[in-house]
Design a protein around this motif. Structure first.
Motif, PDB file in Angstrom:
ATOM      1  N   THR A 194      48.789  14.146   3.684  1.00 27.93           N
ATOM      2  CA  THR A 194      48.396  13.208   2.623  1.00 27.93           C
ATOM      3  C   THR A 194      47.117  13.626   1.917  1.00 27.93           C
ATOM      4  OG1 THR A 194      47.033  11.764   4.025  1.00 27.93           O
ATOM      5  CG2 THR A 194      49.419  11.334   3.974  1.00 27.93           C
TER       6      THR A 194
ATOM      7  N   SER B 115      44.379  12.438   2.503  1.00 27.23           N
ATOM      8  CA  SER B 115      43.575  11.224   2.371  1.00 27.23           C
ATOM      9  C   SER B 115      42.744  10.980   3.625  1.00 27.23           C
ATOM     10  CB  SER B 115      44.480  10.014   2.109  1.00 27.23           C
ATOM     11  OG  SER B 115      43.739   8.811   2.189  1.00 27.23           O
TER      12      SER B 115
ATOM     13  N   SER C  37      44.295   8.862   6.952  1.00 29.42           N
ATOM     14  CA  SER C  37      44.338   9.591   8.224  1.00 29.42           C
ATOM     15  C   SER C  37      43.360   9.019   9.241  1.00 29.42           C
ATOM     16  CB  SER C  37      44.055  11.077   7.996  1.00 29.42           C
ATOM     17  OG  SER C  37      42.856  11.267   7.288  1.00 29.42           O
TER      18      SER C  37
END
Length: 215
Positions: A180, A182, A186
């Motif tokens: 992701t 992100s 996470s």
């Protein structure tokens, strides 16, 4: 990982780990210096090992002295409380034990995720195994050092899938970050994984199988 919430949780975990180190030292009849040392290695040992592995010199605990200051203040408060030996009311003990459990769990989760991101933002971010390992060692490293110094079987090897929860949380953090990109997603899911597994292990009294050998 500089958000206010994460900083607060990390400090809560730091205090919890410092208390656990001080309590272990007191049970081993260590003096005031021993109690402070055990609190310090428990609270900062994992991060110190992590920083040495990724060649972060000097380690964070020396760059940010507030970590050491908070730990030592906590250790000395714990020493005074234990020195006075005021018995705790029986009705308070279960609440106190649960409070320490949750403080420790939040600290474990915060340090694990923080350790993983220390690896992600290092020169070794492509090595996902190393990044996950850095999360694990940041979470459990201090407790390992504490128990070795106290001549005990490390807590992470015998209690409530402690290390397993840490490994799972680190893995979730790294995998989600990889797919992701992100930090928020996470870290949130990695943190939640550890908290959930620790809660389930306590609630259902989960432990890994052991082998009992008799001479």
């Amino acid at each position: 990982m500089n958000s206010l919430i994460m900083v607060i949780i990390e400090n809560v975990g730091l205090i919890a780990f410092a208390i656990s180190g001080a309590v272990v030292a007191a049970k081993k009849d260590m003096d005031l210096f021993g109690i402070n040392l055990m609190a310090l290695v428990t609270a900062t040992g994992g991060g110190l090992i992590r920083d040495i592995i990724i060649d972060r010199i000097p380690p964070v605990m020396f760059v940010n002295p507030s970590l050491t200051i908070i730990t030592l203040i906590t250790a000395n408060i714990a020493f005074v409380v234990m020195y006075l030996k005021k018995p705790m009311p029986k009705g308070i003990t279960p609440v106190y034990d649960k409070l320490l459990f949750w403080l420790d769990t939040l600290g474990l989760a915060a340090f694990t995720v923080d350790g993983a991101f220390a690896g992600i933002y290092s020169d070794y971010s492509d090595n996902l195994f190393l990044v996950a390992f850095l999360g694990v060692i940041t979470g459990i490293g201090g407790g390992l050092i504490r128990d070795v110094l106290a001549d005990k079987v490390p807590y992470v090897l015998v209690k409530h899938v402690y290390a397993i929860a840490c490994i799972a949380g680190a893995a979730v953090t790294v995998v989600l970050w990889k797919f992701t990109g992100s930090e928020l997603i996470s870290s949130l899911f990695g943190f939640s994984t550890i908290v959930l597994l620790r809660f389930l292990a306590m609630h259902f009294e989960w432990n890994l199988p052991t082998v009992h050998m008799h001479e």
